[in-house]
Design an enzyme around this catalytic site. Structure first.
Site, PDB file in Angstrom:
ATOM      1  N   LYS A 144       5.824  -0.337   6.759  1.00  0.00           N
ATOM      2  CA  LYS A 144       5.313  -0.783   5.454  1.00  0.00           C
ATOM      3  C   LYS A 144       6.327  -0.522   4.344  1.00  0.00           C
ATOM      4  O   LYS A 144       6.628  -1.399   3.543  1.00  0.00           O
ATOM      5  CB  LYS A 144       4.006  -0.047   5.088  1.00  0.00           C
ATOM      6  CG  LYS A 144       2.869  -0.260   6.051  1.00  0.00           C
ATOM      7  CD  LYS A 144       1.611   0.474   5.614  1.00  0.00           C
ATOM      8  CE  LYS A 144       1.775   1.996   5.560  1.00  0.00           C
ATOM      9  NZ  LYS A 144       2.029   2.633   6.878  1.00  0.00           N
ATOM     10  N   ARG A 190      -6.333   2.405   1.911  1.00  0.00           N
ATOM     11  CA  ARG A 190      -6.367   2.943   3.263  1.00  0.00           C
ATOM     12  C   ARG A 190      -7.788   3.138   3.762  1.00  0.00           C
ATOM     13  O   ARG A 190      -7.973   3.576   4.889  1.00  0.00           O
ATOM     14  CB  ARG A 190      -5.663   4.303   3.278  1.00  0.00           C
ATOM     15  CG  ARG A 190      -4.212   4.260   3.715  1.00  0.00           C
ATOM     16  CD  ARG A 190      -3.692   5.691   3.665  1.00  0.00           C
ATOM     17  NE  ARG A 190      -2.597   5.932   4.563  1.00  0.00           N
ATOM     18  CZ  ARG A 190      -1.308   5.933   4.203  1.00  0.00           C
ATOM     19  NH1 ARG A 190      -0.973   5.664   2.965  1.00  0.00           N
ATOM     20  NH2 ARG A 190      -0.386   6.211   5.082  1.00  0.00           N
ATOM     21  N   ARG A 233      12.488   8.990  11.884  1.00  0.00           N
ATOM     22  CA  ARG A 233      12.488   8.639  10.458  1.00  0.00           C
ATOM     23  C   ARG A 233      13.119   9.764   9.650  1.00  0.00           C
ATOM     24  O   ARG A 233      12.847  10.941   9.873  1.00  0.00           O
ATOM     25  CB  ARG A 233      11.061   8.397   9.956  1.00  0.00           C
ATOM     26  CG  ARG A 233      10.992   8.295   8.439  1.00  0.00           C
ATOM     27  CD  ARG A 233       9.835   7.506   7.918  1.00  0.00           C
ATOM     28  NE  ARG A 233       8.545   8.148   8.097  1.00  0.00           N
ATOM     29  CZ  ARG A 233       7.397   7.608   7.686  1.00  0.00           C
ATOM     30  NH1 ARG A 233       7.393   6.416   7.111  1.00  0.00           N
ATOM     31  NH2 ARG A 233       6.278   8.250   7.891  1.00  0.00           N
ATOM     32  N   ARG A 269      10.214  14.423   7.448  1.00  0.00           N
ATOM     33  CA  ARG A 269       9.016  14.884   6.745  1.00  0.00           C
ATOM     34  C   ARG A 269       8.189  15.773   7.657  1.00  0.00           C
ATOM     35  O   ARG A 269       8.083  15.514   8.839  1.00  0.00           O
ATOM     36  CB  ARG A 269       8.175  13.668   6.333  1.00  0.00           C
ATOM     37  CG  ARG A 269       8.548  13.106   4.981  1.00  0.00           C
ATOM     38  CD  ARG A 269       7.999  11.723   4.729  1.00  0.00           C
ATOM     39  NE  ARG A 269       6.591  11.551   5.068  1.00  0.00           N
ATOM     40  CZ  ARG A 269       5.943  10.397   4.969  1.00  0.00           C
ATOM     41  NH1 ARG A 269       6.587   9.311   4.546  1.00  0.00           N
ATOM     42  NH2 ARG A 269       4.684  10.307   5.303  1.00  0.00           N
ATOM     43  N   ARG A 300      -2.561  11.455  12.367  1.00  0.00           N
ATOM     44  CA  ARG A 300      -2.481  10.338  11.422  1.00  0.00           C
ATOM     45  C   ARG A 300      -2.823   9.015  12.076  1.00  0.00           C
ATOM     46  O   ARG A 300      -3.445   8.151  11.473  1.00  0.00           O
ATOM     47  CB  ARG A 300      -1.077  10.293  10.802  1.00  0.00           C
ATOM     48  CG  ARG A 300      -0.857  11.464   9.859  1.00  0.00           C
ATOM     49  CD  ARG A 300       0.583  11.666   9.522  1.00  0.00           C
ATOM     50  NE  ARG A 300       1.109  10.583   8.732  1.00  0.00           N
ATOM     51  CZ  ARG A 300       2.407  10.316   8.646  1.00  0.00           C
ATOM     52  NH1 ARG A 300       3.283  11.035   9.304  1.00  0.00           N
ATOM     53  NH2 ARG A 300       2.804   9.323   7.888  1.00  0.00           N
TER      54      ARG A 300
HETATM   55  P1  ADP Z   1       3.286   6.493   5.954  1.00  0.00           P
HETATM   56  O1  ADP Z   1       4.571   6.028   5.317  1.00  0.00           O
HETATM   57  O2  ADP Z   1       3.537   7.182   7.214  1.00  0.00           O
HETATM   58  O3  ADP Z   1       2.279   5.413   6.105  1.00  0.00           O
HETATM   59  P2  ADP Z   1       2.564   7.589   3.388  1.00  0.00           P
HETATM   60  O4  ADP Z   1       3.823   8.049   2.785  1.00  0.00           O
HETATM   61  O5  ADP Z   1       2.038   6.269   2.955  1.00  0.00           O
HETATM   62  O6  ADP Z   1       2.708   7.610   4.978  1.00  0.00           O
HETATM   63  O7  ADP Z   1       1.420   8.660   3.175  1.00  0.00           O
HETATM   64  C1  ADP Z   1       1.627  10.015   3.472  1.00  0.00           C
HETATM   65  C2  ADP Z   1       0.315  10.765   3.275  1.00  0.00           C
HETATM   66  O8  ADP Z   1      -0.106  10.654   1.902  1.00  0.00           O
HETATM   67  C3  ADP Z   1      -0.863  10.247   4.085  1.00  0.00           C
HETATM   68  O9  ADP Z   1      -0.912  10.770   5.392  1.00  0.00           O
HETATM   69  C4  ADP Z   1      -2.046  10.719   3.226  1.00  0.00           C
HETATM   70  O10 ADP Z   1      -2.290  12.108   3.403  1.00  0.00           O
HETATM   71  C5  ADP Z   1      -1.512  10.533   1.811  1.00  0.00           C
HETATM   72  N1  ADP Z   1      -1.849   9.200   1.276  1.00  0.00           N
HETATM   73  C6  ADP Z   1      -0.987   8.223   0.904  1.00  0.00           C
HETATM   74  N2  ADP Z   1      -1.641   7.150   0.457  1.00  0.00           N
HETATM   75  C7  ADP Z   1      -2.965   7.436   0.545  1.00  0.00           C
HETATM   76  C8  ADP Z   1      -4.165   6.722   0.253  1.00  0.00           C
HETATM   77  N3  ADP Z   1      -4.141   5.460  -0.209  1.00  0.00           N
HETATM   78  N4  ADP Z   1      -5.349   7.341   0.488  1.00  0.00           N
HETATM   79  C9  ADP Z   1      -5.407   8.587   0.949  1.00  0.00           C
HETATM   80  N5  ADP Z   1      -4.317   9.308   1.265  1.00  0.00           N
HETATM   81  C10 ADP Z   1      -3.104   8.752   1.061  1.00  0.00           C
HETATM   82  P1  ADP Z   2       5.658   3.177   7.016  1.00  0.00           P
HETATM   83  O1  ADP Z   2       5.939   3.044   5.548  1.00  0.00           O
HETATM   84  O2  ADP Z   2       4.737   2.103   7.534  1.00  0.00           O
HETATM   85  O3  ADP Z   2       5.175   4.533   7.394  1.00  0.00           O
HETATM   86  P2  ADP Z   2       8.567   3.040   7.377  1.00  0.00           P
HETATM   87  O4  ADP Z   2       8.977   1.800   6.675  1.00  0.00           O
HETATM   88  O5  ADP Z   2       8.873   4.327   6.732  1.00  0.00           O
HETATM   89  O6  ADP Z   2       7.018   2.936   7.809  1.00  0.00           O
HETATM   90  O7  ADP Z   2       9.229   3.005   8.847  1.00  0.00           O
HETATM   91  C1  ADP Z   2       9.037   4.083   9.766  1.00  0.00           C
HETATM   92  C2  ADP Z   2      10.349   4.391  10.487  1.00  0.00           C
HETATM   93  O8  ADP Z   2      10.683   3.308  11.356  1.00  0.00           O
HETATM   94  C3  ADP Z   2      11.538   4.540   9.537  1.00  0.00           C
HETATM   95  O9  ADP Z   2      12.419   5.486  10.097  1.00  0.00           O
HETATM   96  C4  ADP Z   2      12.171   3.153   9.525  1.00  0.00           C
HETATM   97  O10 ADP Z   2      13.569   3.203   9.254  1.00  0.00           O
HETATM   98  C5  ADP Z   2      11.897   2.656  10.955  1.00  0.00           C
HETATM   99  N1  ADP Z   2      11.620   1.217  11.038  1.00  0.00           N
HETATM  100  C6  ADP Z   2      10.973   0.433  10.132  1.00  0.00           C
HETATM  101  N2  ADP Z   2      10.894  -0.857  10.577  1.00  0.00           N
HETATM  102  C7  ADP Z   2      11.486  -0.866  11.794  1.00  0.00           C
HETATM  103  C8  ADP Z   2      11.726  -1.908  12.772  1.00  0.00           C
HETATM  104  N3  ADP Z   2      11.317  -3.167  12.584  1.00  0.00           N
HETATM  105  N4  ADP Z   2      12.354  -1.551  13.923  1.00  0.00           N
HETATM  106  C9  ADP Z   2      12.753  -0.263  14.123  1.00  0.00           C
HETATM  107  N5  ADP Z   2      12.561   0.750  13.244  1.00  0.00           N
HETATM  108  C10 ADP Z   2      11.945   0.461  12.096  1.00  0.00           C
END
Ligand code: ADP
Ligand code: ADP
Ligand code: ZN
Length: 214
Positions: free
Chosen positions: A13, A88, A127, A160, A171
């Protein structure tokens, strides 16, 4: 263009939201980044959010809905935005619809980045996130130019705490329980588009652009 990015943790994302934001010249709003900035800054909100985030749980809806409603009402959002990590839960989606409708707008697309759980665990271990600007990298799939250093701002990259395997499992189950129902929610609204998130980053971005009609 008002866009939501949906997908499991690690689906890509953030990676795709940054590109979409560039392409359409709209702000990229990541609730995860907002919470992490608040934790770093030692704010009340950060203190409240930290325990949930460390445990891999969602921060309660009441701590996030008003914050997003406020953010999208700012001047730089008038031509659109890309929301990354919000909504979410169904109550968050309903709160967003209400906030957007109150500004006489509507969400144009919910982009679902589809990646199976097996691929997620591998991605998360690799990541690396910038402690300053929120940019993300992957040690294998998207390495920074210089090891452990952000290409964008030069700050240090870290794994992280919540990307460690035990927390990733929590998660993922939180995702399936609370966030996956949003796929049907936006399907019913006829604004859902789904892309295959297992493809490489460029291919995923191309199919998003195609589906958004860019
Ligand atoms: P990821 O990139 O792995 O999807 P995020 O950076 O978006 O993770 O979120 C990290 C953490 O922040 C989540 O596991 C949750 O604890 C919190 N968080 C982020 N966005 C939301 C939301 N919209 N509602 C509730 N918790 C959130
Ligand atoms: P999210 O915001 O959904 O948690 P991220 O964009 O942070 O996801 O991506 C999660 C991890 O996977 C990061 O280390 C990113 O560089 C890697 N990644 C993202 N898209 C791809 C892809 N299409 N193929 C391989 N690795 C990816
Ligand atoms: Zn950075």
């Amino acid at each position: 263009m008002k866009i939501i990015m949906l997908g499991a943790p690690g689906a890509g994302k953030g990676t795709q939201a940054a590109r979409v934001a560039d392409e359409y010249r709209i702000p990229h709003i990541s609730t995860g980044d907002i919470f992490r900035a608040n934790i770093k800054g030692g704010t009340e909100l950060g203190k409240k959010a930290k325990g949930y985030m460390d445990a891999g749980k969602l921060v309660p809806d009441e701590l996030v809905c008003d914050l997003v409603a406020d953010r999208i009402s700012q001047e730089d959002c008038k031509d659109g935005y890309v929301l990354d990590g919000f909504p979410r839960t169904i109550p968050q989606a309903e709160a967003l619809d209400k906030a957007v409708a109150a500004m006489n707008g509507k969400i144009d697309f919910a982009v679902n980045i589809d990646v199976p759980d097996e691929a997620i665990v591998k991605r998360m271990g690799g990541r690396r996130a910038c402690t300053n600007c929120g940019a993300t990298y992957h040690v294998e799939f998207n390495p920074p130019k210089q090891a452990d250093t952000c290409d964008v701002c030069g700050s240090k990259l870290v794994l992280r705490d919540d990307d460690k395997p035990e927390t990733v499992k929590t998660r993922l189950s939180v995702y399936h329980e609370q966030t996956q129902p949003l796929i049907d929610y936006y399907e019913d609204q006829k604004i859902l588009v789904t892309v295959d998130g297992t493809k490489d980053m460029e291919e995923v971005f191309s199919s998003i652009k195609e589906k958004l009609g860019a």
